[in-house]
Write a protein that holds these residues in place. Structure first.
Motif, PDB file in Angstrom:
ATOM      1  N   LYS A 191       0.821  -1.220   0.000  1.00 34.84           N
ATOM      2  CA  LYS A 191       0.000   0.000   0.000  1.00 34.84           C
ATOM      3  C   LYS A 191       0.852   1.267   0.000  1.00 34.84           C
ATOM      4  CE  LYS A 191      -3.522  -2.442   2.651  1.00 34.84           C
ATOM      5  NZ  LYS A 191      -4.305  -2.471   3.908  1.00 34.84           N
ATOM      6  N   PRO A 192       1.600   1.515  -1.038  1.00 34.74           N
ATOM      7  CA  PRO A 192       2.458   2.715  -1.059  1.00 34.74           C
ATOM      8  C   PRO A 192       1.627   3.988  -1.117  1.00 34.74           C
ATOM      9  CG  PRO A 192       2.418   1.682  -3.214  1.00 34.74           C
ATOM     10  CD  PRO A 192       1.682   0.754  -2.297  1.00 34.74           C
ATOM     11  N   ARG A 193       2.219   5.060  -0.616  1.00 36.20           N
ATOM     12  CA  ARG A 193       1.587   6.372  -0.646  1.00 36.20           C
ATOM     13  C   ARG A 193       2.238   7.211  -1.741  1.00 36.20           C
ATOM     14  NH1 ARG A 193      -1.420   7.454   3.724  1.00 36.20           N
ATOM     15  NH2 ARG A 193      -1.068   9.708   3.658  1.00 36.20           N
ATOM     16  N   TYR A 194       1.429   8.036  -2.392  1.00 39.13           N
ATOM     17  CA  TYR A 194       1.894   8.819  -3.524  1.00 39.13           C
ATOM     18  C   TYR A 194       1.825  10.312  -3.220  1.00 39.13           C
ATOM     19  CZ  TYR A 194       0.672   4.303  -5.560  1.00 39.13           C
ATOM     20  OH  TYR A 194       0.552   2.955  -5.808  1.00 39.13           O
ATOM     21  N   SER A 195       2.283  10.681  -2.043  1.00 43.24           N
ATOM     22  CA  SER A 195       2.180  12.079  -1.630  1.00 43.24           C
ATOM     23  C   SER A 195       2.985  13.009  -2.517  1.00 43.24           C
ATOM     24  CB  SER A 195       2.643  12.218  -0.176  1.00 43.24           C
ATOM     25  OG  SER A 195       3.960  11.721  -0.021  1.00 43.24           O
ATOM     26  N   HIS A 196       4.075  12.518  -3.111  1.00 42.31           N
ATOM     27  CA  HIS A 196       4.911  13.354  -3.951  1.00 42.31           C
ATOM     28  C   HIS A 196       4.746  13.054  -5.435  1.00 42.31           C
ATOM     29  CE1 HIS A 196       7.015  14.868  -0.432  1.00 42.31           C
ATOM     30  NE2 HIS A 196       7.144  13.617  -0.018  1.00 42.31           N
ATOM     31  N   MET A 197       3.828  12.179  -5.782  1.00 42.46           N
ATOM     32  CA  MET A 197       3.656  11.794  -7.176  1.00 42.46           C
ATOM     33  C   MET A 197       2.308  12.231  -7.733  1.00 42.46           C
ATOM     34  SD  MET A 197       5.235   7.945  -7.046  1.00 42.46           S
ATOM     35  CE  MET A 197       4.818   7.664  -8.758  1.00 42.46           C
ATOM     36  N   ILE A 198       1.274  12.193  -6.921  1.00 45.34           N
ATOM     37  CA  ILE A 198      -0.067  12.537  -7.385  1.00 45.34           C
ATOM     38  C   ILE A 198      -0.526  13.792  -6.665  1.00 45.34           C
ATOM     39  CG2 ILE A 198      -2.445  11.758  -7.588  1.00 45.34           C
ATOM     40  CD1 ILE A 198      -1.446   8.921  -7.625  1.00 45.34           C
ATOM     41  N   GLY A 199      -0.940  14.754  -7.425  1.00 48.70           N
ATOM     42  CA  GLY A 199      -1.373  16.022  -6.861  1.00 48.70           C
ATOM     43  C   GLY A 199      -0.555  17.164  -7.430  1.00 48.70           C
ATOM     44  N   VAL A 200      -1.006  18.372  -7.120  1.00 42.49           N
ATOM     45  CA  VAL A 200      -0.311  19.568  -7.602  1.00 42.49           C
ATOM     46  C   VAL A 200       1.092  19.608  -7.018  1.00 42.49           C
ATOM     47  CG1 VAL A 200      -0.410  22.088  -7.655  1.00 42.49           C
ATOM     48  CG2 VAL A 200      -2.534  20.750  -7.799  1.00 42.49           C
TER      49      VAL A 200
ATOM     50  N   PRO B  24      11.932  35.966  11.059  1.00 41.65           N
ATOM     51  CA  PRO B  24      11.374  34.824  11.791  1.00 41.65           C
ATOM     52  C   PRO B  24      12.324  33.640  11.773  1.00 41.65           C
ATOM     53  CG  PRO B  24       9.718  35.789  10.355  1.00 41.65           C
ATOM     54  CD  PRO B  24      11.027  36.435   9.989  1.00 41.65           C
ATOM     55  N   GLN B  25      12.342  32.896  12.863  1.00 41.95           N
ATOM     56  CA  GLN B  25      13.211  31.740  13.029  1.00 41.95           C
ATOM     57  C   GLN B  25      12.375  30.478  13.226  1.00 41.95           C
ATOM     58  OE1 GLN B  25      16.620  32.013  12.813  1.00 41.95           O
ATOM     59  NE2 GLN B  25      16.247  34.181  12.351  1.00 41.95           N
ATOM     60  N   TYR B  26      12.919  29.364  12.677  1.00 44.34           N
ATOM     61  CA  TYR B  26      12.229  28.085  12.835  1.00 44.34           C
ATOM     62  C   TYR B  26      12.462  27.549  14.240  1.00 44.34           C
ATOM     63  CZ  TYR B  26      10.870  27.436   7.963  1.00 44.34           C
ATOM     64  OH  TYR B  26      10.270  27.557   6.742  1.00 44.34           O
ATOM     65  N   GLN B  27      11.400  26.951  14.787  1.00 47.50           N
ATOM     66  CA  GLN B  27      11.493  26.310  16.093  1.00 47.50           C
ATOM     67  C   GLN B  27      10.800  24.954  15.990  1.00 47.50           C
ATOM     68  OE1 GLN B  27       9.388  27.666  19.937  1.00 47.50           O
ATOM     69  NE2 GLN B  27      11.425  28.639  20.072  1.00 47.50           N
ATOM     70  N   GLY B  28      11.471  23.917  16.468  1.00 45.83           N
ATOM     71  CA  GLY B  28      10.928  22.569  16.358  1.00 45.83           C
ATOM     72  C   GLY B  28      10.068  22.184  17.541  1.00 45.83           C
ATOM     73  N   PHE B  29       9.171  21.256  17.324  1.00 44.28           N
ATOM     74  CA  PHE B  29       8.312  20.723  18.386  1.00 44.28           C
ATOM     75  C   PHE B  29       7.857  19.329  17.985  1.00 44.28           C
ATOM     76  CE2 PHE B  29       5.829  23.295  15.480  1.00 44.28           C
ATOM     77  CZ  PHE B  29       4.753  22.478  15.155  1.00 44.28           C
ATOM     78  N   LYS B  30       7.539  18.529  18.972  1.00 40.54           N
ATOM     79  CA  LYS B  30       7.084  17.160  18.741  1.00 40.54           C
ATOM     80  C   LYS B  30       5.619  17.169  18.294  1.00 40.54           C
ATOM     81  CE  LYS B  30      10.177  15.029  22.135  1.00 40.54           C
ATOM     82  NZ  LYS B  30      10.246  14.193  23.363  1.00 40.54           N
ATOM     83  N   ALA B  31       5.308  16.262  17.405  1.00 41.93           N
ATOM     84  CA  ALA B  31       3.935  16.188  16.901  1.00 41.93           C
ATOM     85  C   ALA B  31       3.680  14.817  16.295  1.00 41.93           C
ATOM     86  CB  ALA B  31       3.688  17.280  15.869  1.00 41.93           C
ATOM     87  N   THR B  32       2.437  14.499  16.163  1.00 44.24           N
ATOM     88  CA  THR B  32       1.999  13.319  15.408  1.00 44.24           C
ATOM     89  C   THR B  32       1.182  13.819  14.218  1.00 44.24           C
ATOM     90  OG1 THR B  32      -0.014  13.056  16.726  1.00 44.24           O
ATOM     91  CG2 THR B  32       1.951  11.853  17.436  1.00 44.24           C
ATOM     92  N   VAL B  33       1.428  13.236  13.075  1.00 47.00           N
ATOM     93  CA  VAL B  33       0.767  13.685  11.847  1.00 47.00           C
ATOM     94  C   VAL B  33       0.118  12.491  11.173  1.00 47.00           C
ATOM     95  CG1 VAL B  33       1.065  14.805   9.618  1.00 47.00           C
ATOM     96  CG2 VAL B  33       2.459  15.524  11.560  1.00 47.00           C
ATOM     97  N   ARG B  34      -1.106  12.693  10.768  1.00 48.20           N
ATOM     98  CA  ARG B  34      -1.817  11.688   9.977  1.00 48.20           C
ATOM     99  C   ARG B  34      -2.430  12.399   8.783  1.00 48.20           C
ATOM    100  NH1 ARG B  34      -7.191   8.143  11.330  1.00 48.20           N
ATOM    101  NH2 ARG B  34      -6.789   6.419   9.883  1.00 48.20           N
ATOM    102  N   THR B  35      -1.936  12.079   7.626  1.00 48.02           N
ATOM    103  CA  THR B  35      -2.356  12.788   6.426  1.00 48.02           C
ATOM    104  C   THR B  35      -3.196  11.897   5.533  1.00 48.02           C
ATOM    105  OG1 THR B  35      -0.339  12.170   5.258  1.00 48.02           O
ATOM    106  CG2 THR B  35      -0.313  14.251   6.471  1.00 48.02           C
ATOM    107  N   MET B  36      -4.068  12.522   4.789  1.00 46.11           N
ATOM    108  CA  MET B  36      -4.849  11.821   3.770  1.00 46.11           C
ATOM    109  C   MET B  36      -4.259  12.175   2.412  1.00 46.11           C
ATOM    110  SD  MET B  36      -8.897  12.167   2.747  1.00 46.11           S
ATOM    111  CE  MET B  36      -9.530  11.026   3.976  1.00 46.11           C
ATOM    112  N   THR B  37      -3.649  11.201   1.785  1.00 45.78           N
ATOM    113  CA  THR B  37      -3.088  11.378   0.455  1.00 45.78           C
ATOM    114  C   THR B  37      -3.509  10.192  -0.400  1.00 45.78           C
ATOM    115  OG1 THR B  37      -1.031  10.298   1.138  1.00 45.78           O
ATOM    116  CG2 THR B  37      -1.103  12.704   1.279  1.00 45.78           C
ATOM    117  N   TYR B  38      -3.117  10.230  -1.653  1.00 52.03           N
ATOM    118  CA  TYR B  38      -3.440   9.123  -2.553  1.00 52.03           C
ATOM    119  C   TYR B  38      -2.547   7.936  -2.236  1.00 52.03           C
ATOM    120  CZ  TYR B  38      -6.414  12.194  -5.228  1.00 52.03           C
ATOM    121  OH  TYR B  38      -7.423  13.035  -5.609  1.00 52.03           O
ATOM    122  N   GLN B  39      -3.206   6.795  -2.059  1.00 53.35           N
ATOM    123  CA  GLN B  39      -2.513   5.587  -1.614  1.00 53.35           C
ATOM    124  C   GLN B  39      -3.216   4.370  -2.185  1.00 53.35           C
ATOM    125  OE1 GLN B  39      -2.523   5.175   2.633  1.00 53.35           O
ATOM    126  NE2 GLN B  39      -1.362   3.289   2.640  1.00 53.35           N
ATOM    127  N   SER B  40      -2.439   3.336  -2.459  1.00 50.43           N
ATOM    128  CA  SER B  40      -3.028   2.070  -2.885  1.00 50.43           C
ATOM    129  C   SER B  40      -3.601   1.351  -1.665  1.00 50.43           C
ATOM    130  CB  SER B  40      -1.983   1.197  -3.572  1.00 50.43           C
ATOM    131  OG  SER B  40      -1.568   1.769  -4.784  1.00 50.43           O
TER     132      SER B  40
END
Length: 867
Positions: A210-219, A717-733
């Motif tokens: 079930k690969p994800r196509y987050s960088h292949m399908i979409g704008v 502005p400066q980047y600052q990191g923080f912990k997070a959990t991410v669940r994305t909906m992208t095109y996937q088999s």
């Protein structure tokens, strides 16, 4: 008549010729025209006749004594081009041939061969079977008598051979029976097998991982419409190549089986290729399925036909890309930090107004931010009151803060905000402790900086607009949450005397107003007086109590904004409808008790807090040293603009503002929360929620300012990191529904079938002629002798008993001839059949049957005739 092999072979090898007009009489003879230079197809006409004496008939070289009834079929051969009619002559007449009548319909070339009559008077069962068998072998109709014995002889002399060339009974093949590994057929089948095996395995692999196509399908890459077409095209090519290869395998198995000595094939098995090519024939021609499906090969072919029919559907369900949520990923996100929490100047600079700053440098920013406070606060407040109205309407009121309506808000006009009530205290116990009505609430709002961080390209999260507005994602960040605490207590005039300017000893009867307060009054507290609520509100030498201009009238409020930077809170004095006074302190901080959740979709987003005690992403668990209750003094400046925007100080002029009227009506009258009304503390917290959202924009994702202490705004502005959990909906088999997992069976079985086909073709190498293919089977059938096993199948096709009849393909290597014959006849006398074709014997299939078989055949046919 002589029945020697020479007599049998001569008419079949004789070349066809045209016949002239003729007539039939007692001494009738056929007058043949000279042989034409070109071979023409003869036309046969049925001529009824009666024979008075015993005659001996011969059909295909077999001798059979005729009965006195003299039954047979007289056939005249007429030139196709001339088609001269024949005059009927009475039997026994000696007259010479005469000119026939053109109106004689019995000589019509389109006259059909009549069907059998079921019985003949005085005929035994053996006689009946002989008549039927001779008719099946191509002889005359047993129900139609011959005129003379010579009629039958002329039939064989003038008819073309079985091969249509009139010279040889044997077909000398121009192509070999088997093709080598290097032939085009072998290479093409092997190539298709490799293609089908590789891609069906690859398709199965994609469906499993079930690969994800987050960088292949979409704008800005490939659109989902293009991707769907490509996946459907590949799936179709796999299906077509699988069908082609599997049908070729069926042909090889059945052809090699039929070429063997011990095995054979049936008509039902021959039709198995159509199950795969045309699955509808499984229903339309179920008779063949009933016989062939009982074998292992039939079961395998049925399964393969079903799998081929469902393969494209399985590919669309499990392989084609679809929008779906992936797994929850733990990662470090980054957001830009530009200012400290609750920086008033940054908030004003972000506020957009058509009035240029140079035209109103002093009050332009303040005016803009107060309008923004007013719009946001009232919008949130009305939503909150609407939730209360809905709850009251259905009877869902409660005194438990966890079950009362949650605070709400709005960000960017498309993101709904939902806060939480935290650090809930019991109002009844708190009131008893301080011997007065006390209500203390704390509201947590999400950190609004997460919205910008989620859209930052560094975090590489596909936005809904990148997926045609259909994408979604969910983020939970371990960052501090801004909170506001509202503490309201009932006070008397004596308690409030040190805080109300008109009650001071040096008051000179000059009534303050909104224009002169507090600029024209000396409000310095050199030695503040102790009050009875110092401990309750935390008044001390560092946190002095507020100063109000006067006691407000009922339904009015006054707001404290007399002291500059330093206090931790702002204060509100309200007079209830019954004339009692309530003092409220409002203060803000960053809390480590919650995490921030952000959900984004094409229609908007939602921003929530998660303050559950078991939340592993609570900021306090990521930073255990983060303090709780460290009130922010900068927020007081933000709140002072907020209070003025909401007319909380209108009571100084007895303004009777609508907002103040409603707030005073929410003052509790008892030492407990009311089920049908929010308290004034809850209402003020909801109204102040917009200040928390504005204050946390572009602020740090930690609980303190970790940059230069001399500035609270960064030039870059400066980047600052923080912990997070991410669940994305992208095109996937993979399947979008749980039940679609059943299609894995299709992908697995097709891959296994392809692999078996590939192994077979790699091992076998050469391929024999596929006699199951219609064109090959048609040629083979025409060049094979007739068989009694298919009696009755000429018009309506094979019946039930025909499907189970077994057939073998025979090869005469000396003459390179191949034909098909019934397996049962081969087992009883294969040598007789081969000799029959070579002209060495004329033994019939009926004569080769055993006595038991012949008796059973008679009983079955008599039963059929009676039915």
């Amino acid at each position: 008549m002589d029945s020697s092999p020479e007599k049998f072979e001569t008419p079949l090898r004789q070349q066809s010729s045209s016949l002239s007009d003729h007539s039939i009489g007692s001494n009738s003879t056929f007058v043949a025209s000279p042989v034409s230079s070109s071979i023409r197809r003869p036309v046969y006409h049925r001529v009824p006749s009666v024979v008075e004496e015993d005659v001996v008939s011969s059909v295909d070289g077999f001798s059979h004594p005729s009965r006195k009834h003299g039954h047979g079929l007289g056939i005249a051969n007429i030139d196709v081009q001339k088609r001269s009619p024949t005059t009927r002559v009475p039997v026994g007449s000696k007259a010479s041939p005469s000119t026939p009548s053109s109106a004689d319909t019995l000589l019509s070339p389109d006259f059909a061969k009549p069907a059998f009559r079921s019985h003949r008077k005085g005929e035994s069962g053996d006689e009946r079977e002989e008549r039927e068998y001779l008719y099946e072998l191509g002889g005359s109709n047993p129900d139609q008598p011959f005129t003379t014995t010579s009629d039958r002889e002329r039939l064989h002399q003038q008819s073309p051979s079985a091969l249509g060339n009139g010279r040889d009974l044997m077909c000398k093949s121009t192509k070999p029976l088997a093709t080598g590994r290097s032939s085009w057929l072998s290479i093409s089948i092997l190539t298709l097998s490799i293609y089908s095996t590789f891609f069906s395995g690859f398709w199965l692999f994609i469906a499993i991982i079930k690969p994800r196509y987050s960088h292949m399908i979409g704008v800005p890459h490939m659109t989902v419409q293009t991707a769907s077409v490509l996946y459907a095209a590949f799936a179709k090519t796999i299906e077509l190549s699988f069908v082609t290869v599997f049908v070729a395998l069926i042909g090889q198995i059945l052809s090699k089986r039929a070429l063997g000595e011990r095995k054979s094939m049936t008509i039902a098995e021959m039709s198995m290729r159509s199950w795969v090519l045309q699955p509808g024939t499984i229903i339309a021609h179920w008779e063949s399925v009933r016989d062939a499906a009982a074998t292992w090969l039939g079961v395998i072919v049925l399964i393969a036909a079903l799998m081929a029919m469902l393969y494209t559907t399985a590919s669309d369900a499990l392989v084609a890309p679809k929008l779906k949520f992936g797994k929850v990923e733990d990662l470090v996100m980054y957001g830009k930090v530009a200012t400290s929490f609750a920086n008033t100047y940054t908030i004003m600079n972000r506020c957009t107004t058509p009035i240029p700053t140079k035209d109103d440098p002093v009050s332009g920013g303040q005016t803009c931010i107060e309008i923004e406070h007013s719009g946001e606060a009232y919008h949130n407040y009305m939503q909150y009151l609407g939730s209360w109205g809905e709850n009251i309407g259905v009877g869902n009121g409660s005194t438990d803060m966890a079950e009362r309506p949650a605070p709400v808000g709005m960000l960017y006009d498309n993101t709904t905000v939902k806060g939480s009530w935290i650090q809930v205290s019991n109002m009844t116990e708190l009131s008893k402790q301080w011997n007065r009505t006390v209500n203390n609430v704390t509201m947590a709002m999400p950190h609004s900086g997460i919205v910008k961080a989620a859209r930052d390209p560094r975090n590489d999260i596909k936005q809904p607009q990148d997926l045609s507005g259909l994408g979604e994602y969910h983020i939970e960040a371990s960052i501090p949450s801004p909170v506001v605490n509202v503490l309201c207590a009932e006070l008397t005039e004596r308690d409030l005397a040190p805080m109300v300017y008109t009650q001071w000893p040096d008051y000179n009867d000059t009534m303050p107003n909104s224009l002169t307060w507090p600029n024209d009054f000396n409000l310095t507290l050199d030695s503040p007086v102790k009050t009875d609520v110092d401990d309750l509100f935390g008044f001390s030498s560092n946190q002095v109590y507020p100063i109000f201009p006067k006691f407000p009238l009922p339904y009015n409020t006054v707001f404290n904004n007399t002291i500059g930077w330093g206090p931790e809170a702002v204060y509100l004095l309200a007079t209830s409808p019954v004339g009692s006074y309530t003092l409220c302190s409002i203060r803000a901080a960053l809390s480590p008790d919650c995490s921030t959740e952000y959900h984004s979709s094409g229609s908007g987003g939602s921003l929530n807090t998660n303050c559950d005690s078991n939340n592993r992403l609570a900021y306090g668990k990521s930073n255990p040293k983060a303090p709780n209750g460290m009130w922010d003094r900068d927020w007081v400046n933000v709140a002072s603009k907020w209070g003025s925007a909401l007319s909380l100080n209108a009571g100084i002029t007895d303004g009777k503002a609508s907002n103040a009227r409603l707030l005073t009506q929410l003052i509790p009258t008892e030492n407990k929360l009311e089920m049908s009304l929010p308290s004034i503390s809850e209402a003020l917290a909801v109204l102040a929620g917009c200040t928390l959202l504005l204050s946390s924009l572009d602020s740090p994702f930690i609980h303190y300012w970790n940059y230069s202490p001399t500035v609270n705004t960064l030039a870059e502005p400066q980047y600052q990191g923080f912990k997070a959990t991410v669940r994305t909906m992208t095109y996937q088999s993979g399947g979008s529904q749980q039940w679609q997992s059943i299609f894995y069976i299709v992908l697995v079985l097709v891959f296994i079938a392809n692999l078996c086909c590939l192994i077979y073709f790699l091992v076998s190498g050469s391929l024999v002629t596929d006699f199951v293919e219609p064109q090959n089977l048609f040629c083979l059938s025409l060049l094979s002798p007739p068989s009694h096993a298919l009696e009755g199948a000429c018009a309506g096709g094979p019946a039930r008993e025909h499907f189970s009849t077994r057939w073998n393909i025979k090869l005469d290597r000396t003459r390179d001839h191949v034909w098909i014959e019934n397996n049962e006849a081969h087992n009883r006398g294969a040598r007789h059949y081969r000799n029959n074709w070579s002209g060495t014997t004329q033994q019939t299939e009926f004569e080769m049957q055993s006595p038991v078989t012949r008796m059973y055949s008679r009983i079955r046919k008599k039963r059929s005739s009676l039915l």
